[in-house]
Motif scaffolding. Structure first.
Motif, short mmCIF file in Angstrom:
data_model
loop_
_atom_site.label_atom_id
_atom_site.label_comp_id
_atom_site.label_asym_id
_atom_site.label_seq_id
_atom_site.Cartn_x
_atom_site.Cartn_y
_atom_site.Cartn_z
N LEU A 216 1.23 -1.64 -0.28
CA LEU A 216 0.00 -0.16 0.47
C LEU A 216 1.37 1.15 0.24
CD1 LEU A 216 -2.94 -0.73 2.55
CD2 LEU A 216 -2.51 -0.26 0.04
N LEU A 217 1.69 1.25 0.85
CA LEU A 217 2.74 2.42 0.78
C LEU A 217 3.42 2.96 -0.55
CD1 LEU A 217 4.18 1.64 3.98
CD2 LEU A 217 2.61 3.83 3.40
N GLN A 218 4.40 1.54 -0.87
CA GLN A 218 4.70 1.68 -2.66
C GLN A 218 3.92 2.23 -3.50
OE1 GLN A 218 7.84 1.72 -3.02
NE2 GLN A 218 7.60 2.31 -4.30
N LEU A 219 1.90 1.55 -3.34
CA LEU A 219 1.57 1.82 -3.94
C LEU A 219 1.99 3.82 -4.29
CD1 LEU A 219 -0.50 1.32 -6.38
CD2 LEU A 219 -2.21 1.01 -4.02
N ASN B 29 1.76 6.33 -7.25
CA ASN B 29 1.05 7.41 -7.63
C ASN B 29 0.88 8.66 -7.05
OD1 ASN B 29 -0.83 5.18 -9.99
ND2 ASN B 29 -0.33 4.66 -7.79
N ASP B 30 1.79 9.43 -6.76
CA ASP B 30 1.75 10.69 -5.68
C ASP B 30 0.87 10.70 -5.08
OD1 ASP B 30 3.61 12.59 -5.36
OD2 ASP B 30 2.09 14.13 -7.30
N SER B 31 0.24 9.71 -3.93
CA SER B 31 -0.92 9.82 -3.23
C SER B 31 0.13 10.84 -1.63
CB SER B 31 -1.32 8.67 -2.65
OG SER B 31 -1.96 8.53 -2.33
N MET C 58 -4.24 7.41 2.31
CA MET C 58 -4.75 6.15 2.03
C MET C 58 -5.49 6.25 3.37
SD MET C 58 -2.76 2.21 3.25
CE MET C 58 -1.14 3.07 2.76
N TYR C 59 -6.50 5.38 2.88
CA TYR C 59 -7.73 5.54 3.46
C TYR C 59 -8.64 4.03 3.90
CZ TYR C 59 -8.73 10.32 1.95
OH TYR C 59 -8.37 11.78 2.09
N LEU C 60 -8.55 3.20 4.99
CA LEU C 60 -8.36 2.65 5.16
C LEU C 60 -10.32 2.13 5.87
CD1 LEU C 60 -5.21 0.84 6.69
CD2 LEU C 60 -6.00 0.66 4.26
N THR C 61 -11.14 1.26 5.98
CA THR C 61 -12.35 1.48 5.65
C THR C 61 -12.36 -0.31 6.07
OG1 THR C 61 -12.60 3.30 5.10
CG2 THR C 61 -15.06 2.38 5.54
N CYS C 62 -13.23 -0.83 6.92
CA CYS C 62 -14.35 -2.33 7.19
C CYS C 62 -14.57 -2.27 5.78
CB CYS C 62 -14.29 -1.87 8.37
SG CYS C 62 -15.30 -4.09 9.03
N ASN C 63 -15.20 -3.21 5.37
CA ASN C 63 -16.06 -3.89 4.29
C ASN C 63 -16.05 -2.86 2.81
OD1 ASN C 63 -16.87 -5.97 6.05
ND2 ASN C 63 -17.79 -3.94 7.11
N GLU C 64 -14.27 -2.31 2.76
CA GLU C 64 -14.03 -1.53 1.73
C GLU C 64 -12.60 -1.28 1.55
OE1 GLU C 64 -16.01 0.20 -0.05
OE2 GLU C 64 -17.57 0.11 0.81
N PRO C 65 -12.59 -1.96 -0.02
CA PRO C 65 -11.29 -1.94 -0.54
C PRO C 65 -10.40 -0.36 0.00
CG PRO C 65 -12.24 -1.51 -2.12
CD PRO C 65 -13.14 -1.48 -1.25
N CYS D 288 -8.22 2.83 -0.39
CA CYS D 288 -8.64 3.96 -0.95
C CYS D 288 -7.09 5.09 -1.04
CB CYS D 288 -9.38 4.78 -1.18
SG CYS D 288 -11.10 3.77 -1.60
N ILE D 289 -6.79 5.75 -1.96
CA ILE D 289 -5.40 6.76 -1.45
C ILE D 289 -6.41 7.53 -2.60
CG2 ILE D 289 -3.99 4.63 -1.82
CD1 ILE D 289 -3.41 5.19 -5.07
N ARG D 290 -5.75 8.58 -2.47
CA ARG D 290 -5.68 10.27 -2.90
C ARG D 290 -4.96 10.20 -3.53
NH1 ARG D 290 -9.58 14.58 -1.44
NH2 ARG D 290 -9.85 13.39 0.09
N ILE D 291 -4.98 11.01 -4.90
CA ILE D 291 -4.15 10.98 -5.70
C ILE D 291 -4.23 12.83 -6.04
CG2 ILE D 291 -3.55 10.98 -8.21
CD1 ILE D 291 -3.37 7.84 -7.53
N TYR D 292 -4.03 13.71 -5.83
CA TYR D 292 -4.47 15.28 -5.61
C TYR D 292 -5.91 15.37 -5.50
CZ TYR D 292 0.05 14.87 -8.80
OH TYR D 292 1.33 14.60 -8.82
N ASP D 293 -6.72 15.95 -6.06
CA ASP D 293 -8.11 15.65 -5.52
C ASP D 293 -8.94 14.94 -5.59
OD1 ASP D 293 -8.64 16.61 -7.96
OD2 ASP D 293 -9.78 18.00 -7.42
N LYS D 294 -8.77 13.79 -5.63
CA LYS D 294 -9.50 12.40 -6.69
C LYS D 294 -9.22 11.14 -5.20
CE LYS D 294 -10.96 13.42 -10.74
NZ LYS D 294 -12.07 12.86 -12.10
#
Length: 73
Positions: free
Chosen positions: A19-22, A26-28, A31-38, A40-46
């Motif tokens: 996850l950290l390498q990802l 991707n210049d993120s 990182m968002y970690l939520t139960c029952n979700e894959p 997520c990473i923020r790249i700029y404003d998305k």
């Protein structure tokens, strides 16, 4: 799910490193970690779901959270 991903999920330390390498690749910024979700990473404003990874169950999420918090000491 590929055997590579299955192996990654079974090893929390490798999963965290992946996850950290990802994020770096991707210049993120976040990182968002939520139960029952894959994850997520923020790249700029998305925010993007890392759909190639499965949803985090409570056990995976707790283990990852403690690994990240442990590094801050």
């Amino acid at each position: 799910m590929s055997p590579e991903i299955k192996n990654l999920i079974r090893n929390p330390d490798k999963y965290k490193d992946y996850l950290l390498q990802l994020m770096v690749d991707n210049d993120s910024s976040d990182m968002y970690l939520t139960c029952n979700e894959p994850p997520c990473i923020r790249i700029y404003d998305k925010v993007y779901r890392v759909n190639q990874l499965p949803k985090l169950d409570a056990e995976n999420l707790t283990e990852l959270a403690y690994m990240f918090m442990d590094e801050l000491e």
